[in-house]
Design an enzyme around this catalytic site. Structure first.
Site, mmCIF file in Angstrom:
data_model
loop_
_atom_site.group_PDB
_atom_site.id
_atom_site.type_symbol
_atom_site.label_atom_id
_atom_site.label_comp_id
_atom_site.label_asym_id
_atom_site.label_seq_id
_atom_site.Cartn_x
_atom_site.Cartn_y
_atom_site.Cartn_z
ATOM 1 N N TYR A 1 0.340 -12.475 -4.239
ATOM 2 C CA TYR A 1 1.574 -10.959 -5.315
ATOM 3 C C TYR A 1 2.013 -11.227 -6.324
ATOM 4 O O TYR A 1 2.168 -10.898 -7.310
ATOM 5 C CB TYR A 1 2.439 -10.525 -4.358
ATOM 6 C CG TYR A 1 3.339 -9.962 -4.668
ATOM 7 C CD1 TYR A 1 3.095 -8.588 -5.064
ATOM 8 C CD2 TYR A 1 4.468 -10.529 -5.163
ATOM 9 C CE1 TYR A 1 3.707 -7.676 -5.522
ATOM 10 C CE2 TYR A 1 5.220 -9.317 -5.757
ATOM 11 C CZ TYR A 1 5.487 -8.442 -5.819
ATOM 12 O OH TYR A 1 6.146 -7.077 -5.577
ATOM 13 N N SER B 1 7.707 -7.794 -11.518
ATOM 14 C CA SER B 1 8.405 -8.546 -10.687
ATOM 15 C C SER B 1 8.673 -9.645 -10.904
ATOM 16 O O SER B 1 7.956 -10.057 -11.492
ATOM 17 C CB SER B 1 7.269 -8.634 -9.039
ATOM 18 O OG SER B 1 8.157 -9.491 -8.151
HETATM 19 P P1 NAP Z 1 7.455 0.379 -1.139
HETATM 20 O O1 NAP Z 1 8.431 0.905 -0.918
HETATM 21 O O2 NAP Z 1 6.934 -0.331 0.042
HETATM 22 O O3 NAP Z 1 6.410 1.580 -1.744
HETATM 23 C C1 NAP Z 1 5.248 1.104 -2.406
HETATM 24 C C2 NAP Z 1 4.663 2.407 -2.664
HETATM 25 O O4 NAP Z 1 3.597 2.100 -2.731
HETATM 26 C C3 NAP Z 1 4.170 3.415 -1.458
HETATM 27 O O5 NAP Z 1 4.636 4.775 -2.265
HETATM 28 C C4 NAP Z 1 3.396 3.703 -1.644
HETATM 29 O O6 NAP Z 1 2.454 4.990 -0.935
HETATM 30 C C5 NAP Z 1 2.693 3.302 -2.395
HETATM 31 N N1 NAP Z 1 1.584 2.882 -2.693
HETATM 32 C C6 NAP Z 1 1.264 1.796 -1.988
HETATM 33 N N2 NAP Z 1 -0.497 1.147 -2.611
HETATM 34 C C7 NAP Z 1 -0.491 2.148 -3.144
HETATM 35 C C8 NAP Z 1 -2.476 2.779 -3.869
HETATM 36 N N3 NAP Z 1 -3.894 2.207 -3.223
HETATM 37 N N4 NAP Z 1 -2.570 3.872 -4.147
HETATM 38 C C9 NAP Z 1 -1.238 4.865 -4.645
HETATM 39 N N5 NAP Z 1 0.194 4.646 -3.937
HETATM 40 C C10 NAP Z 1 0.195 3.013 -3.395
HETATM 41 O O7 NAP Z 1 7.827 -0.397 -2.800
HETATM 42 P P2 NAP Z 1 8.630 -0.447 -3.569
HETATM 43 O O8 NAP Z 1 9.764 -1.737 -2.786
HETATM 44 O O9 NAP Z 1 9.404 0.658 -3.657
HETATM 45 O O10 NAP Z 1 7.718 -1.213 -4.760
HETATM 46 C C11 NAP Z 1 7.681 -0.355 -5.520
HETATM 47 C C12 NAP Z 1 7.435 -1.694 -6.946
HETATM 48 O O11 NAP Z 1 8.568 -2.381 -7.172
HETATM 49 C C13 NAP Z 1 5.875 -2.613 -6.756
HETATM 50 O O12 NAP Z 1 5.120 -3.175 -7.248
HETATM 51 C C14 NAP Z 1 6.319 -3.902 -6.418
HETATM 52 O O13 NAP Z 1 5.881 -4.739 -6.118
HETATM 53 C C15 NAP Z 1 7.763 -4.128 -6.943
HETATM 54 N N6 NAP Z 1 9.034 -4.928 -6.860
HETATM 55 C C16 NAP Z 1 9.046 -5.311 -5.922
HETATM 56 C C17 NAP Z 1 10.178 -5.787 -5.648
HETATM 57 C C18 NAP Z 1 11.118 -5.528 -4.362
HETATM 58 O O14 NAP Z 1 12.216 -6.043 -3.766
HETATM 59 N N7 NAP Z 1 11.399 -4.500 -3.448
HETATM 60 C C19 NAP Z 1 10.660 -6.094 -5.700
HETATM 61 C C20 NAP Z 1 9.687 -6.731 -7.592
HETATM 62 C C21 NAP Z 1 8.761 -6.118 -7.333
HETATM 63 P P3 NAP Z 1 2.691 5.418 0.626
HETATM 64 O O15 NAP Z 1 4.048 5.966 0.914
HETATM 65 O O16 NAP Z 1 2.032 6.524 0.474
HETATM 66 O O17 NAP Z 1 2.225 4.069 1.298
#
Ligand code: NAP
Length: 248
Positions: free
Chosen positions: A157, A143
């Site tokens: 985080y 991130s």
């Molecule tokens: P999201 O929509 O909240 O999705 C998170 C995913 O992670 C869900 O599929 C969830 O599974 C899964 N997950 C959470 N805990 C888990 C565990 N213990 N074991 C297996 N799966 C788990 O988040 P996102 O925004 O797509 O984020 C994806 C990645 O991008 C993350 O690493 C986040 O830090 C990074 N990121 C996001 C942003 C942003 O602005 N969105 C920015 C920078 C980085 P369930 O559906 O089964 O709960």
């Protein structure tokens, strides 16, 4: 050799976009998830409806036994894994450090850091030529928070993603000579449910103006960068942390 990718947290948000794009690029996809079975089954159904191969496997990436089972079941269903995307991650509830409980900090580190290390370890054991593997590629979703620090929102985080960056650099030096390229993508503000999960559904609208590009990313834009790093087009790229943050 057929291409098989495990996408952790591959059923929602950025992970779902990566699962779908990987399938479109000819990968058999193991869609890992923690709790949302319906979302995982939907992604698998979409991939198979388009003629691809996919399986949904429930496993908590922060638990070593779950991770070992994830890789075993994926191999049974789809064949040898050739790529890993460490995407699963959480922020915990948005707040200052002194208003955050220990459990939130611990859980974030367990999933975002231990999860990446446990899954990468399983991948190395299967892909490294040192262990009889045929090589492969690992991409972790870090991130922009790692270098911004995220004050007032989730400094724990940001710290967890700093650890992902360090881990990416170190592991790439350790295993690139054994046939495994290791890289990371650092997304900026991206339109997913992550923000609502952190307690602020309007976070994207609040922050869009501080992004030089003036908007959040679509998950598909992060998926494109990820798939490039996994692809042969990035054949000489290892140890890179590719910022994908609209100029922020
Ligand atoms: P999201 O929509 O909240 O999705 C998170 C995913 O992670 C869900 O599929 C969830 O599974 C899964 N997950 C959470 N805990 C888990 C565990 N213990 N074991 C297996 N799966 C788990 O988040 P996102 O925004 O797509 O984020 C994806 C990645 O991008 C993350 O690493 C986040 O830090 C990074 N990121 C996001 C942003 C942003 O602005 N969105 C920015 C920078 C980085 P369930 O559906 O089964 O709960």
């Amino acid at each position: 050799m057929s291409k098989v990718v495990i996408v952790t947290g591959g059923a929602r948000g950025i992970g779902a976009a990566i699962s779908m794009l990987a399938a479109a690029r000819g990968y058999a996809v193991c869609v890992n998830y923690q709790s949302n079975t319906a979302a995982a089954e939907e992604v698998v159904a979409e991939i198979t409806a388009s003629g691809g191969r996919a399986v949904a496997i429930k496993a908590d990436v922060s638990k070593a036994d779950d991770v070992a089972r994830l890789f075993e079941e994926s191999e049974q269903a789809l064949g040898k894994v050739t790529a890993l995307v460490n995407n699963a991650g959480i922020t915990g509830r948005i707040s200052r450090l002194d208003e955050t409980d220990v459990e939130t900090m611990q859980q974030t580190l367990d999933i975002n850091v231990m999860g990446v290390m446990l899954c990468s370890r399983e991948a190395v054991l299967r892909m490294s030529d040192k262990h009889g593997g045929a090589g492969g590629a690992i991409v972790s979703i870090s991130s922009g928070a790692a270098t911004l620090g995220s004050p007032g929102e989730f400094v724990w985080y940001a710290a967890s993603k700093g650890a992902v960056d360090s881990f990416t650099l170190g592991l790439s030096k350790e295993v690139t000579g054994e046939g495994i390229r290791v890289n990371a993508v650092s997304p900026g503000l991206t339109e997913t449910e992550l923000h609502a999960s952190g307690g602020e559904p309007g976070r994207v609208a609040r922050l869009e103006s501080v992004v030089p590009m003036g908007r959040a990313a679509a998950p598909e834009e992060i998926a494109q960068a990820t798939m490039w790093l996994l692809s042969d087009e990035a054949s000489y790229v290892s140890g890179a942390i590719l910022r994908c943050a609209g100029g922020r």
